[in-house]
Scaffold this motif. Structure first.
Motif, PDB file in Angstrom:
ATOM      1  N   LYS A 181       0.835  -1.217   0.000  1.00 11.27           N
ATOM      2  CA  LYS A 181       0.000   0.000   0.000  1.00 11.27           C
ATOM      3  C   LYS A 181       0.863   1.258   0.000  1.00 11.27           C
ATOM      4  O   LYS A 181       0.558   2.239  -0.688  1.00 11.27           O
ATOM      5  CB  LYS A 181      -0.910  -0.003   1.225  1.00 11.27           C
ATOM      6  CG  LYS A 181      -2.012  -1.066   1.181  1.00 11.27           C
ATOM      7  CD  LYS A 181      -2.845  -1.053   2.445  1.00 11.27           C
ATOM      8  CE  LYS A 181      -3.938  -2.134   2.379  1.00 11.27           C
ATOM      9  NZ  LYS A 181      -4.755  -2.168   3.604  1.00 11.27           N
ATOM     10  N   THR A 182       1.946   1.224   0.755  1.00  8.69           N
ATOM     11  CA  THR A 182       2.861   2.376   0.783  1.00  8.69           C
ATOM     12  C   THR A 182       3.480   2.600  -0.592  1.00  8.69           C
ATOM     13  O   THR A 182       3.543   3.740  -1.087  1.00  8.69           O
ATOM     14  CB  THR A 182       3.979   2.141   1.815  1.00  8.69           C
ATOM     15  OG1 THR A 182       3.389   1.944   3.095  1.00  8.69           O
ATOM     16  CG2 THR A 182       4.939   3.316   1.864  1.00  8.69           C
ATOM     17  N   VAL A 183       3.933   1.523  -1.220  1.00  7.51           N
ATOM     18  CA  VAL A 183       4.528   1.642  -2.558  1.00  7.51           C
ATOM     19  C   VAL A 183       3.497   2.161  -3.559  1.00  7.51           C
ATOM     20  O   VAL A 183       3.803   3.010  -4.407  1.00  7.51           O
ATOM     21  CB  VAL A 183       5.098   0.280  -3.009  1.00  7.51           C
ATOM     22  CG1 VAL A 183       5.531   0.345  -4.475  1.00  7.51           C
ATOM     23  CG2 VAL A 183       6.275  -0.125  -2.126  1.00  7.51           C
ATOM     24  N   LEU A 184       2.264   1.668  -3.451  1.00 13.43           N
ATOM     25  CA  LEU A 184       1.214   2.087  -4.375  1.00 13.43           C
ATOM     26  C   LEU A 184       0.949   3.585  -4.261  1.00 13.43           C
ATOM     27  O   LEU A 184       0.874   4.299  -5.274  1.00 13.43           O
ATOM     28  CB  LEU A 184      -0.068   1.301  -4.106  1.00 13.43           C
ATOM     29  CG  LEU A 184      -1.273   1.680  -5.001  1.00 13.43           C
ATOM     30  CD1 LEU A 184      -0.961   1.425  -6.465  1.00 13.43           C
ATOM     31  CD2 LEU A 184      -2.513   0.900  -4.565  1.00 13.43           C
ATOM     32  N   MET A 185       0.810   4.097  -3.033  1.00 14.45           N
ATOM     33  CA  MET A 185       0.542   5.526  -2.864  1.00 14.45           C
ATOM     34  C   MET A 185       1.744   6.366  -3.299  1.00 14.45           C
ATOM     35  O   MET A 185       1.587   7.457  -3.856  1.00 14.45           O
ATOM     36  CB  MET A 185       0.183   5.827  -1.411  1.00 14.45           C
ATOM     37  CG  MET A 185      -1.152   5.219  -0.959  1.00 14.45           C
ATOM     38  SD  MET A 185      -2.526   5.537  -2.116  1.00 14.45           S
ATOM     39  CE  MET A 185      -2.578   7.314  -2.107  1.00 14.45           C
ATOM     40  N   ALA A 186       2.937   5.857  -3.064  1.00 12.67           N
ATOM     41  CA  ALA A 186       4.140   6.570  -3.525  1.00 12.67           C
ATOM     42  C   ALA A 186       4.151   6.652  -5.045  1.00 12.67           C
ATOM     43  O   ALA A 186       4.445   7.712  -5.628  1.00 12.67           O
ATOM     44  CB  ALA A 186       5.393   5.869  -3.016  1.00 12.67           C
ATOM     45  N   LEU A 187       3.825   5.542  -5.717  1.00 11.99           N
ATOM     46  CA  LEU A 187       3.767   5.538  -7.189  1.00 11.99           C
ATOM     47  C   LEU A 187       2.706   6.500  -7.701  1.00 11.99           C
ATOM     48  O   LEU A 187       2.909   7.179  -8.711  1.00 11.99           O
ATOM     49  CB  LEU A 187       3.498   4.125  -7.698  1.00 11.99           C
ATOM     50  CG  LEU A 187       4.648   3.119  -7.550  1.00 11.99           C
ATOM     51  CD1 LEU A 187       4.203   1.742  -7.998  1.00 11.99           C
ATOM     52  CD2 LEU A 187       5.868   3.571  -8.354  1.00 11.99           C
ATOM     53  N   CYS A 188       1.551   6.550  -7.016  1.00 14.33           N
ATOM     54  CA  CYS A 188       0.483   7.474  -7.424  1.00 14.33           C
ATOM     55  C   CYS A 188       0.961   8.923  -7.357  1.00 14.33           C
ATOM     56  O   CYS A 188       0.698   9.725  -8.252  1.00 14.33           O
ATOM     57  CB  CYS A 188      -0.747   7.291  -6.538  1.00 14.33           C
ATOM     58  SG  CYS A 188      -1.658   5.790  -6.887  1.00 14.33           S
ATOM     59  N   LEU A 189       1.672   9.243  -6.267  1.00 17.14           N
ATOM     60  CA  LEU A 189       2.181  10.612  -6.125  1.00 17.14           C
ATOM     61  C   LEU A 189       3.251  10.931  -7.174  1.00 17.14           C
ATOM     62  O   LEU A 189       3.412  12.084  -7.570  1.00 17.14           O
ATOM     63  CB  LEU A 189       2.758  10.804  -4.722  1.00 17.14           C
ATOM     64  CG  LEU A 189       1.727  11.028  -3.606  1.00 17.14           C
ATOM     65  CD1 LEU A 189       2.386  10.941  -2.237  1.00 17.14           C
ATOM     66  CD2 LEU A 189       1.058  12.394  -3.774  1.00 17.14           C
ATOM     67  N   ILE A 190       3.976   9.929  -7.614  1.00 13.12           N
ATOM     68  CA  ILE A 190       5.003  10.148  -8.648  1.00 13.12           C
ATOM     69  C   ILE A 190       4.364  10.292 -10.023  1.00 13.12           C
ATOM     70  O   ILE A 190       4.660  11.237 -10.771  1.00 13.12           O
ATOM     71  CB  ILE A 190       6.018   8.986  -8.666  1.00 13.12           C
ATOM     72  CG1 ILE A 190       6.855   8.984  -7.398  1.00 13.12           C
ATOM     73  CG2 ILE A 190       6.938   9.090  -9.888  1.00 13.12           C
ATOM     74  CD1 ILE A 190       7.767   7.761  -7.266  1.00 13.12           C
ATOM     75  N   VAL A 191       3.482   9.367 -10.353  1.00 12.11           N
ATOM     76  CA  VAL A 191       2.995   9.256 -11.737  1.00 12.11           C
ATOM     77  C   VAL A 191       1.873  10.237 -12.061  1.00 12.11           C
ATOM     78  O   VAL A 191       1.943  10.975 -13.046  1.00 12.11           O
ATOM     79  CB  VAL A 191       2.537   7.807 -12.016  1.00 12.11           C
ATOM     80  CG1 VAL A 191       1.905   7.711 -13.402  1.00 12.11           C
ATOM     81  CG2 VAL A 191       3.722   6.852 -11.889  1.00 12.11           C
ATOM     82  N   LEU A 192       0.816  10.248 -11.241  1.00 12.17           N
ATOM     83  CA  LEU A 192      -0.381  11.016 -11.604  1.00 12.17           C
ATOM     84  C   LEU A 192      -0.133  12.525 -11.711  1.00 12.17           C
ATOM     85  O   LEU A 192      -0.540  13.147 -12.699  1.00 12.17           O
ATOM     86  CB  LEU A 192      -1.514  10.711 -10.622  1.00 12.17           C
ATOM     87  CG  LEU A 192      -2.036   9.256 -10.655  1.00 12.17           C
ATOM     88  CD1 LEU A 192      -3.155   9.057  -9.653  1.00 12.17           C
ATOM     89  CD2 LEU A 192      -2.519   8.900 -12.057  1.00 12.17           C
ATOM     90  N   PRO A 193       0.535  13.178 -10.752  1.00 11.79           N
ATOM     91  CA  PRO A 193       0.777  14.623 -10.910  1.00 11.79           C
ATOM     92  C   PRO A 193       1.711  14.960 -12.066  1.00 11.79           C
ATOM     93  O   PRO A 193       1.736  16.105 -12.521  1.00 11.79           O
ATOM     94  CB  PRO A 193       1.423  15.018  -9.564  1.00 11.79           C
ATOM     95  CG  PRO A 193       1.019  13.957  -8.616  1.00 11.79           C
ATOM     96  CD  PRO A 193       0.980  12.708  -9.431  1.00 11.79           C
ATOM     97  N   PHE A 194       2.484  13.971 -12.532  1.00 10.07           N
ATOM     98  CA  PHE A 194       3.419  14.229 -13.625  1.00 10.07           C
ATOM     99  C   PHE A 194       2.746  14.126 -14.996  1.00 10.07           C
ATOM    100  O   PHE A 194       3.292  14.627 -15.987  1.00 10.07           O
ATOM    101  CB  PHE A 194       4.587  13.232 -13.552  1.00 10.07           C
ATOM    102  CG  PHE A 194       5.683  13.522 -14.535  1.00 10.07           C
ATOM    103  CD1 PHE A 194       6.559  14.573 -14.322  1.00 10.07           C
ATOM    104  CD2 PHE A 194       5.839  12.757 -15.690  1.00 10.07           C
ATOM    105  CE1 PHE A 194       7.577  14.853 -15.234  1.00 10.07           C
ATOM    106  CE2 PHE A 194       6.839  13.023 -16.602  1.00 10.07           C
ATOM    107  CZ  PHE A 194       7.716  14.078 -16.371  1.00 10.07           C
ATOM    108  N   ILE A 195       1.569  13.502 -15.047  1.00 11.55           N
ATOM    109  CA  ILE A 195       0.903  13.274 -16.343  1.00 11.55           C
ATOM    110  C   ILE A 195       0.697  14.559 -17.148  1.00 11.55           C
ATOM    111  O   ILE A 195       0.966  14.577 -18.353  1.00 11.55           O
ATOM    112  CB  ILE A 195      -0.427  12.516 -16.135  1.00 11.55           C
ATOM    113  CG1 ILE A 195      -0.123  11.052 -15.795  1.00 11.55           C
ATOM    114  CG2 ILE A 195      -1.314  12.599 -17.380  1.00 11.55           C
ATOM    115  CD1 ILE A 195      -1.350  10.226 -15.481  1.00 11.55           C
TER     116      ILE A 195
END
Length: 921
Positions: free
Chosen positions: A350-364
């Motif tokens: 879950k921690t990795v998933l939320m970290a990935l979301c913060l990396i990927v989604l705002p960068f789109i």
């Protein structure tokens, strides 16, 4: 449990404040650089005089969203904070940087609160500290325009934290946090566009964190439902309802945003983002390669650059390019993390998933996935993605530090990373001290970016170091030979160095790089408006040559043919047409420009100048007033409308004219012209003391102010202070020895008040040296001869004067007086009288002569006309001034006073001078 974990202690907050202050204290000594110039210094939306509604109609840079040159970056709430800075400190850069530092502290604290939702306390503090000191953030924190990232991040994180409270007991829905989330998403989006991506993070959180689903569970449920072996669980229906509400609100925000930009994407050149205009597969390969480049900047922020456009990162044009290995490695690593986070349950995934979301989604939004952006890489857009990166690093560090073998080395490595990052950040801040230091630091990282060479040139150009600036501009043309802007910069610098031939050659090269017009066909391609300035610059250069005005006009028309909505071309052409004495065509050009932009005060001002040229002062004043309605502080409109009111002769307009001039001198306290014209208004109103004060103030600011010196002397002579006028006239004639009217006034005062016949004679003789046909000067010299008792010379002089002005009756009358005295003296000499009788007769004759001389002098004095004009210069504008004053008429007992008054008025009309100055540049 989540509420308890998310609490932040005072000690933790103080630690973050201290670390951020230690890293960014020196940012307070930086100025406005790079994009700050457009967003702060040149942005009228910051000024209190600009209506607040303009913030919601214009883009981040103050350009109306409806204009094609707009970048379509809609961030009114960020601009509002700039406006608050301006309200308290105007353009003092310290306050802007200080507020950025405060906002970064707030982001770090809120980020710590978010981290505690997924990490333990120690790891959360580590993630927050790493975020606080990461050098990649210097562009967002030390660059003032980076405030958009800071503000958006605050509301971005706040929206997410609000959403985490939307799950009630027994998996019920709490709608208030959801409503607050939607509101905060809207606010974040009004700070910067990427704020809307928090909705995606909330959706992922709801499905995989709050509800605890994994991808296999979701797939299995979907298969069962499709086979008809089960129904949708109630909890899943509730989740779907929440997601629908979130998605609907997001869609609404997107629709509003599209309406604001009027369904138009901003126009970027191929130099801003070369891959965006490249063919396949170059475009796809390059865009994919940029992802590992951004990741590397997060991992190793050792070489930072403020501008990554143009040739900074060469295009990936082949599958065989070795850089594709980096792309492949990146996607493999990212894919493995995604699989791990979605497939397996547990806190780690879950921690990795939320970290990935913060990396990927705002960068789109910055990824070129949905639309091209105006940059290749931008460090500031990594501000939010770096949060996910810091969570990943902190999570990995916790895994290592929990192992006894690696515990010590993990702490040493963490300390080293935090210390080196903090030092790098502190050192990087100094690069943002000035534009020169910023772009020179960028050139150390990358010498293949022509834009950087251009920007160093611009920084040197602002310091008037044109020779050095030229070297950098020329280097830019060598790095990127097809860069139109670089050749334009070279041309402009040559022009500043007064090398017209070289400037024209450079502009011609830039023009040759523009898309060529096909005769008979309408030009359809979209051209960046700033590139069209090559036609404007070239035309402005060659129109200095009077023989090439038609050629300049052709260039303006060529620019208009390429872009019929190119407002600046109409404005420049209007100025040229005025110079060509074609006011009607100039009027057409300005009216066409007004069709494109009716809110431009400068256009209404220019149209007013056209109406002055067309001898229509009423329409001119209307247009001046329109300009002032749009911009009450429009200095040229204030000044010239006041002059127009003054020249109208309408006493009712004088109070308004005075008020406008007072506003003008408040805006331009160092411009002597404003005080001088206030003095002229006071003279018109017979307010002599006030007029004297204004004239003296104008002279203090500009000691050689010709008109102010003369009219102050004139004022003294009109108010029986002739002796006070003499020192002023001495100053005037020291600066302007050939000032005819000053010499006349001085001679008149010397002769009538000081009885200095010799001094008066020198003045009048000087006038005749300058202009042998000056009737006034010659007539006054005749009076001097009469005063010297040289009647024969006086008679000859008056005969010559009458020949110059045969219709002036006062000259004929004075000639008759002189001739009568000559005849009287001749008769006296022929009579024989006793000695005492001779003496008596001589005394009587002397008395008569003096009495007649006074008559001549007084009558001559009534013909004195003292007029002077003030010249003023306004760049690319024109103003008209008439400052006509005449001396008062002494009282006479003669029956001829009415005739004399008529002649005085006639003399005034003949001597009146009107100056009109048109500065074509």
């Amino acid at each position: 449990l989540l509420e308890k974990m998310a609490d932040i202690s005072l000690k933790e907050a103080a630690l973050i404040v201290g670390v951020v202050t230690a890293c960014y204290w020196n940012s307070l000594f930086c100025g406005f650089v790079f994009d700050d110039v457009s967003a702060i210094l040149d942005n009228k939306d910051l000024h209190p005089s600009t209506p607040l509604k303009n913030l919601f109609q214009n883009d981040f840079w103050g350009t109306p969203m409806s204009e094609e040159r707009s970048h379509k970056s809609y961030r009114p709430l960020t601009v509002l904070t700039f406006r608050l800075n301006y309200l308290f400190s105007e353009l003092n850069a310290v306050s802007y940087h200080f507020l950025n530092l405060i906002f970064h502290v707030v982001v770090c604290v809120v980020f710590l609160k978010v981290c505690k939702l997924f990490l333990d306390n120690r790891s959360s503090v580590v993630a927050s500290l790493l975020f606080a000191v990461h050098p990649i953030h210097t562009e967002a924190v030390t660059g003032v325009v980076g405030r958009a990232e800071l503000l958006s991040s605050i509301f971005f994180l706040a929206a997410f934290l609000s959403y985490t409270k939307s799950k009630g007991p027994d998996n019920t829905i709490v709608w208030t946090p959801i409503a607050v989330t939607v509101f905060l998403v809207a606010v974040a989006t009004l700070c910067k566009e990427q704020g809307i991506t928090v909705v995606g993070i909330c959706c992922v959180y709801e499905v995989f964190i709050a509800q605890g689903y994994t991808l296999p569970v979701l797939l299995d449920t979907a298969v069962q439902i499709l086979r008809g072996k089960g129904s949708i669980p109630f909890s899943m229906l509730q989740t779907l309802l929440k997601l629908i509400v979130l998605m609907f609100s997001t869609l609404l925000l997107v629709v509003v945003r599209v309406q604001i930009i009027q369904s138009q994407l901003p126009v970027f050149t191929r130099f801003d983002n070369p891959a965006a205009v490249s063919p396949s597969p170059t475009r796809q390969l390059t865009f994919n390669y940029l992802l590992p480049v951004n990741a590397w900047l997060l991992l190793n922020p050792s070489e930072l650059c403020c501008d990554w456009t143009m040739g900074t990162i060469p295009l990936v044009e082949s599958l065989l390019d070795v850089r594709n290995v980096a792309t492949l490695t990146f996607f493999c690593f990212l894919g493995s993390l995604i699989v791990f986070s979605l497939r397996y349950p547990g806190d780690s995934s879950k921690t990795v998933l939320m970290a990935l979301c913060l990396i990927v989604l705002p960068f789109i939004p910055a990824s070129n996935l949905f639309f091209p952006v105006g940059f290749v890489v931008a460090e500031r857009v990594l501000y939010v993605p770096s949060m996910g990166f810091c969570i990943l690093v902190a999570h990995g560090w916790r895994k290592l530090s929990n192992k006894s073998v690696l515990r010590r080395i993990s702490w040493v490595c963490l300390a080293a990373v935090l210390f080196t990052h903090a030092l790098k950040t502190l050192h990087r801040n100094w690069d943002w001290e000035s534009e020169y230091t910023l772009f020179m630091s960028a050139l150390k990282v990358n010498k293949n970016n022509a834009k950087l060479w251009n920007n160093v040139g611009h920084a040197l150009e602002n310091e008037k170091n044109f020779e050095r600036a030229l070297q950098f501009f020329i280097q830019a043309t060598q790095v990127q030979p097809d860069d139109i802007g670089a050749h334009m910069n070279v041309g402009r610098t040559y022009k500043n160095l007064n090398k017209t031939k070289e400037a024209e050659e450079s502009y011609m090269i830039a023009k040759s790089l523009m898309p060529q017009i096909i005769p008979g066909k309408k030009y359809a391609a979209r051209v960046a408006p700033n590139h069209l300035n090559v036609y404007i610059n070239l035309a402005n250069l060659i129109r200095a040559n009077e023989s090439r005005l038609e050629e300049a006009d052709q260039l303006y028309r060529q620019a208009i043919s390429m872009r019929p909505d190119f407002k600046q071309a109409y404005i420049s052409r209007g100025e040229l047409l005025l110079k060509m004495n074609k006011p009607l065509k100039a009027k057409e050009a300005y009216l066409r420009a007004l069709e494109l932009d009716r809110t431009n005060a400068d256009l209404w001002y220019n149209l007013a100048i056209v109406y002055i040229e067309l001898k229509d002062p009423i329409e001119a004043l209307k247009n001046f007033n329109h300009a002032l309605e749009l911009n009450p502080a429009h200095k040229l409109a204030l000044f010239n409308s006041a002059l127009l009111m003054q020249e109208s002769g309408d006493a009712q307009l004088r109070p308004e004219a005075k008020q406008r001039l007072l506003t003008y001198v408040k805006e331009e306290p160092q411009d002597a012209n404003g005080y001088f014209n206030l003095g002229m208004l006071a003279m018109d109103d017979k307010k002599d003391v006030e007029a004297e004060a204004w004239m003296k103030k104008a002279i203090r600011l500009q000691p050689n102010f010709r008109s102010a010196l003369f009219n102050l002397a004139l004022l003294y002579s009109q108010t029986a202070k002739e002796l006070m006028a003499l020192p002023v006239l001495e100053d005037l004639l020291r600066y302007y020895p050939d000032h005819t009217k000053g010499l006349i006034l001085k001679g008149d005062i010397l002769m009538n008040q000081k009885k200095d016949i010799v001094g008066a004679k020198m003045c009048f003789e000087k006038i005749l040296e300058l202009d042998p046909n000056n009737v006034q000067g010659k007539h006054n010299l005749c009076v001097v001869y009469f005063e010297e008792r040289d009647l024969i010379k006086a008679e000859k002089c008056l005969v010559e004067t009458l020949a110059l002005a045969p219709h002036e009756e006062y000259i004929q009358r004075h000639l008759n007086i002189v001739r009568s005295k000559i005849a009287s003296l001749s008769a006296t000499e022929q009579s024989s009288l006793p000695a005492d009788g001779t003496a008596t007769a001589a005394a009587a004759e002397k008395k008569n002569s003096v009495q007649n001389l006074k008559e001549v002098k007084n009558e001559q004095k009534t013909t004195q006309t003292t007029i002077d004009n003030n010249k003023g210069h306004s760049k690319n504008k024109k103003r008209t001034e008439k400052n006509n004053m005449d001396k008062e008429i002494p009282k006479k007992s003669s029956k001829e006073i009415k005739d004399i008054e008529k002649k005085r008025v006639a003399a005034l009309k003949r001597l009146e001078e009107i100056e009109r100055i048109l500065n074509g540049e």
